[in-house]
Scaffold this motif. Structure first.
Motif, PDB file in Angstrom:
ATOM      1  N   GLN A 116       0.919  -1.143   0.017  1.00 39.94           N
ATOM      2  CA  GLN A 116      -0.079  -0.196   0.054  1.00 39.94           C
ATOM      3  C   GLN A 116       0.883   1.320  -0.171  1.00 39.94           C
ATOM      4  N   LEU A 119       1.936   1.579  -3.354  1.00 39.99           N
ATOM      5  CA  LEU A 119       1.042   2.139  -4.277  1.00 39.99           C
ATOM      6  C   LEU A 119       0.831   3.775  -4.228  1.00 39.99           C
ATOM      7  N   THR A 120       0.922   3.990  -2.926  1.00 39.70           N
ATOM      8  CA  THR A 120       0.711   5.456  -2.479  1.00 39.70           C
ATOM      9  C   THR A 120       1.720   6.188  -3.366  1.00 39.70           C
ATOM     10  N   ASP A 123       0.818   6.333  -6.828  1.00 43.77           N
ATOM     11  CA  ASP A 123      -0.302   7.226  -7.335  1.00 43.77           C
ATOM     12  C   ASP A 123       0.483   8.707  -7.127  1.00 43.77           C
ATOM     13  N   GLN A 124       1.308   9.094  -6.360  1.00 45.20           N
ATOM     14  CA  GLN A 124       1.841  10.547  -6.475  1.00 45.20           C
ATOM     15  C   GLN A 124       2.457  10.682  -7.856  1.00 45.20           C
ATOM     16  N   ARG A 125       3.203   9.554  -8.075  1.00 39.18           N
ATOM     17  CA  ARG A 125       4.157   9.614  -9.304  1.00 39.18           C
ATOM     18  C   ARG A 125       3.381   9.916 -10.528  1.00 39.18           C
ATOM     19  N   VAL A 126       2.100   9.342 -10.650  1.00 44.60           N
ATOM     20  CA  VAL A 126       1.184   9.281 -11.660  1.00 44.60           C
ATOM     21  C   VAL A 126       0.332  10.633 -11.610  1.00 44.60           C
ATOM     22  N   ASP A 127       0.164  11.123 -10.268  1.00 43.01           N
ATOM     23  CA  ASP A 127      -0.413  12.559 -10.501  1.00 43.01           C
ATOM     24  C   ASP A 127       0.499  13.508 -10.965  1.00 43.01           C
TER      25      ASP A 127
END
Length: 200
Positions: A116, A119-120, A123-127
């Motif tokens: 998790q 994954l967080t 997610d930050q890198r995707v943003d």
């Protein structure tokens, strides 16, 4: 950098780098990424202070009896047919298996928490990448839609910057924009240039 990077908690590697754009630590040994932190010292602190991941549980736990064998145990039958010593042995087996399963569940929960956390970070890198892609699209849009002779300049400073719209005569044009994103300001400047070009 004022702090030294600790080795990668996943592979133990020391081939590490703090990325400049997003301020996170990347391990080139196993491609692990640390939490995003700005400034870079915050990214290093987040990397150095995160918990090491729990090794994978690796298959099924080593139990005295299988789940099917435990289903076949009939407590009433054991009380009638087994000796007291046999029942005590069965109870010890059960207690052992319960303890093993408890530690197995704890390990799985730790693995889930580690995944998790990764994954967080992802997610930050995707943003971050999404924001960069949006800005790129807005720059492309400006290059295609901006009327001839009009210019948009972008000023980038640490913790800030700005967008300036310049008409064909070289005058700075004020345009309404109270948005925080530089990409959104670029859109507002393009809309203003199109509107003023249409008036002339």
């Amino acid at each position: 950098m004022s702090q030294e990077l600790k080795p990668c908690p996943f592979c133990g590697g020391t081939n590490l780098q703090v990325t400049e754009a997003s301020s996170y630590v990347m391990c080139y040994g196993c491609d692990a990424d640390g939490p995003v932190g700005r400034p870079a010292d915050a990214a290093i602190a987040a990397w150095n202070n995160r918990a090491a991941p729990v090794p994978p549980a690796g298959g099924e736990p080593n139990l005295n009896r299988t789940q099917e064998q435990w289903r076949l145990v009939d407590a009433k039958l054991c009380a009638k047919q087994n000796s007291e010593a046999a029942n005590e042995f069965l109870i010890l087996d059960a207690q052992y298996d319960i303890a093993i399963l408890g530690s197995y569940v704890t390990r799985l929960q730790a693995e889930v928490a580690a995944l998790q956390a990764r994954l967080t970070v992802a997610d930050q890198r995707v943003d971050d990448l999404g924001s960069k892609a949006k800005l790129y699209d807005q720059l492309q849009n400006g290059a295609e839609l901006l009327p001839n002779g009009w210019v948009i300049t972008i000023k980038i400073e640490r913790d800030g910057g700005g967008v300036t719209l310049i008409d064909p005569q070289g005058n700075d044009i004020d345009y309404p924009s109270n948005r925080e994103s530089m990409g959104d300001e670029i859109e507002d400047a393009i809309e203003e240039a199109l509107a003023l070009q249409g008036e002339s």
